[in-house]
Design a protein around this motif. Structure first.
Motif, short mmCIF file in Angstrom:
data_model
loop_
_atom_site.label_atom_id
_atom_site.label_comp_id
_atom_site.label_asym_id
_atom_site.label_seq_id
_atom_site.Cartn_x
_atom_site.Cartn_y
_atom_site.Cartn_z
N THR A 285 0.82 -1.21 0.00
CA THR A 285 0.00 0.00 0.00
C THR A 285 0.85 1.26 0.00
O THR A 285 0.51 2.26 -0.65
CB THR A 285 -0.92 0.00 1.24
OG1 THR A 285 -1.74 -1.17 1.22
CG2 THR A 285 -1.83 1.22 1.24
N ASN A 288 1.91 1.90 -3.52
CA ASN A 288 0.76 2.35 -4.31
C ASN A 288 0.40 3.79 -4.00
O ASN A 288 0.06 4.57 -4.90
CB ASN A 288 -0.45 1.44 -4.04
CG ASN A 288 -0.23 0.02 -4.50
OD1 ASN A 288 0.62 -0.24 -5.36
ND2 ASN A 288 -0.97 -0.91 -3.93
N LEU A 289 0.48 4.15 -2.72
CA LEU A 289 0.15 5.53 -2.33
C LEU A 289 1.15 6.52 -2.92
O LEU A 289 0.76 7.59 -3.41
CB LEU A 289 0.12 5.63 -0.81
CG LEU A 289 -0.20 7.00 -0.21
CD1 LEU A 289 -1.52 7.54 -0.77
CD2 LEU A 289 -0.28 6.90 1.31
N ARG A 292 0.23 7.07 -6.50
CA ARG A 292 -0.97 7.90 -6.67
C ARG A 292 -0.65 9.37 -6.40
O ARG A 292 -1.15 10.27 -7.08
CB ARG A 292 -2.07 7.44 -5.72
CG ARG A 292 -2.56 6.02 -5.94
CD ARG A 292 -3.40 5.87 -7.20
NE ARG A 292 -4.02 4.56 -7.24
CZ ARG A 292 -3.48 3.48 -7.75
NH1 ARG A 292 -2.26 3.56 -8.29
NH2 ARG A 292 -4.12 2.33 -7.78
N LEU A 357 -7.50 3.96 -2.50
CA LEU A 357 -6.85 4.15 -1.19
C LEU A 357 -7.64 5.04 -0.25
O LEU A 357 -7.18 5.35 0.85
CB LEU A 357 -5.44 4.72 -1.38
CG LEU A 357 -4.47 3.82 -2.15
CD1 LEU A 357 -3.20 4.59 -2.47
CD2 LEU A 357 -4.14 2.58 -1.32
#
Length: 372
Positions: A285, A288-289, A292, A357
Motif C-alpha cells: 500500500t 501504491n500511495l 498515486r 486508497l
C-alpha cells in the motif's frame, strides 16, 4: 528446456548439430568464447549428467529467462554445473526448491537487462570498423576476447559490493519480520508531459532524453544514500531507509532537472510505511500511495503522505508548522540557546480521495530557509 518422453538414444539421433543449425558461424564462435565451452548436451542429457529431473531442469532454465530449445544439442558443461549447483543447494537443505527457482529467476532477470544494455550501448559503439572495408563482425571476436575477463571480474566485484550493502541493511533490521516487511520511504519521480514528447521527438532524441534522466536519477539517488529500485522510461522508483534521506533525494531530483533546459518538468510522490520486498522490488500500500501522489503532484514539486510528514516531524527534520518553528526559535533565543535547525518545510494540502486508497492528506515538501 522442455520435458521430452523420448529415450536418450532417440534424442541423440535427432539432435541437430551446430553445423546443421543454420546459425551464423561467427555467432557460434562468439557463444563458445563467452560460455567457455562448446555445445555438447541436449536438455535431457544435461539434466541426467547433473543428476536432476527434466522437470526441475526445465523450471530452472525457464526461470533464468531462456526459451525452450526442444532437444537440440545446445548446452555445455557450464549448464550442467549450474544445474548441479542449484540442485545441490536444495539437497543440502540450504534452499527450498521454490527458493532455488526464485534465485534463478532474479539472477536471470537482472543479468538479462545488463547483457542487453552492454550489447546495445557499449559493444555497439566499440565495434565500429576501425578501417574502411572492415566489417563490424571482423573486429567483434577479438574485442570480446579482450573485454570478457575484465567485465566478468568487474561484475563479480560490483555484485559482492551490493551483496555486502544489502546484507548490512538486513542484519540491522529490528527483528526477523522486518527483514521482509520493512518500514521504508519510497518515492516515484515522473517526467511531466512525456506522452506528448513521444509524439514530437525523434526516436533517437527520445532515447537520449530517457537515458539522461535515468542516469541523472541513478547517480543522484545513489550519492545521497538511497536505492534506485527500478526505472520505467519516464519514471523512476527509489527508496531509502529514513524519511530525511528520501526527502532530500526528491528535492534534489526536482532541483537538478529544473536547472537542465533539455529536461521536462518533474513531479514526485512519496510515502512512508511498511513495504514488502521481493527480488529487489518493493510492493504494498505504501508503494501504491506514493504512485498515486505522483499523479496529483504539481509540476516541479514533491507531495508526501501524512505518515511521511509525521516521520520528518518526529525526527526533527521539519517543524509541524511555521508557528511552532517560530515559537521554538523564540524560546531558544530567550534561553540563550541555538534555535532548532530544520532542513525541510511542510505545507498541508486539501484532503482528497485517491483511487483505491480512500481519502488522503497530501503534504507539500520544500526546503527551509535555503537549506541544501
Amino acid at each position: 528446456m522442455t520435458v521430452d518422453d523420448t529415450g536418450p538414444g532417440e534424442q541423440d539421433r535427432t539432435d541437430p548439430s551446430a553445423a546443421d543449425s543454420g546459425e551464423d558461424p561467427l555467432a557460434l564462435r562468439l557463444e563458445q568464447l563467452i560460455l567457455g565451452a562448446e555445445r555438447r548436451y541436449t536438455p535431457f542429457q544435461a539434466a541426467r549428467s547433473a543428476g536432476v529431473s527434466m522437470e526441475l531442469a526445465s523450471r530452472f532454465w525457464r526461470a533464468m529467462g531462456f526459451a525452450d530449445i526442444g532437444q537440440a544439442k545446445a548446452l555445455t558443461e557450464a549448464d550442467v554445473l549450474a544445474l548441479r549447483r542449484l540442485a545441490g543447494l536444495v539437497e543440502a537443505g540450504l534452499l527450498s526448491e521454490a527458493m532455488a527457482v526464485q534465485v534463478a529467476r532474479s539472477t536471470g532477470q537482472t543479468t538479462a537487462r545488463l547483457a542487453e544494455w552492454q550489447i546495445d550501448s557499449f559493444l555497439e559503439g566499440l565495434t565500429e570498423p576501425p578501417e574502411p572495408g572492415m566489417t563490424r563482425t571482423e573486429v567483434t571476436y577479438p574485442l570480446v576476447e579482450l573485454l570478457l575477463p575484465e567485465l566478468e571480474e568487474f561484475l563479480v566485484y560490483v555484485w559482492r559490493r551490493q551483496l555486502a550493502a544489502a546484507t548490512g541493511r538486513v542484519v540491522q533490521a529490528a527483528d526477523d519480520e522486518e527483514m521482509v516487511d520493512r518500514r521504508l520511504a519510497v518515492g516515484f519521480a515522473d517526467l511531466v508531459g512525456f506522452t506528448r514528447l513521444t509524439r514530437r521527438m525523434e526516436e533517437e532524441e527520445l532515447g537520449e532524453l530517457v537515458e539522461a534522466f535515468e542516469t541523472t536519477a541513478a547517480d543522484l539517488v545513489a550519492a545521497r544514500g538511497g536505492r534506485l529500485i527500478k526505472t520505467l522510461g519516464d519514471e523512476v522508483l527509489f527508496a531509502a531507509d529514513d524519511a530525511g534521506t528520501a526527502a532530500d533525494i526528491a528535492l534534489r531530483l526536482v532541483e537538478t532537472l529544473a536547472n537542465d533546459e533539455t529536461m521536462p518538468e518533474l513531479r514526485v510522490g512519496m510515502a512512508f510505511g511498511t513495504v514488502t520486498t521481493r527480488m529487489g522490488d518493493v510492493f504494498g500500500t505504501t508503494v501504491n500511495l506514493a504512485s498515486r501522489l505522483t499523479s496529483i503532484a504539481p509540476r516541479d514539486a514533491v507531495l508526501m503522505d501524512s505518515a511521511f510528514a509525521k516521520e520528518l516531524i518526529r525526527t526533527g527534520e521539519a517543524p509541524a508548522s511555521e508557528a511552532e518553528a517560530a515559537e521554538a526559535a523564540a524560546t531558544a533565543e530567550k534561553e540563550g540557546e541555538e534555535p532548532p535547525s530544520y532542513r525541510f518545510a511542510l505545507q498541508p494540502m486539501w484532503q482528497r480521495p485517491v483511487r483505491g486508497l480512500g481519502v488522503v492528506e497530501p503534504w507539500l515538501l520544500t526546503r527551509r530557509n535555503g537549506e541544501q
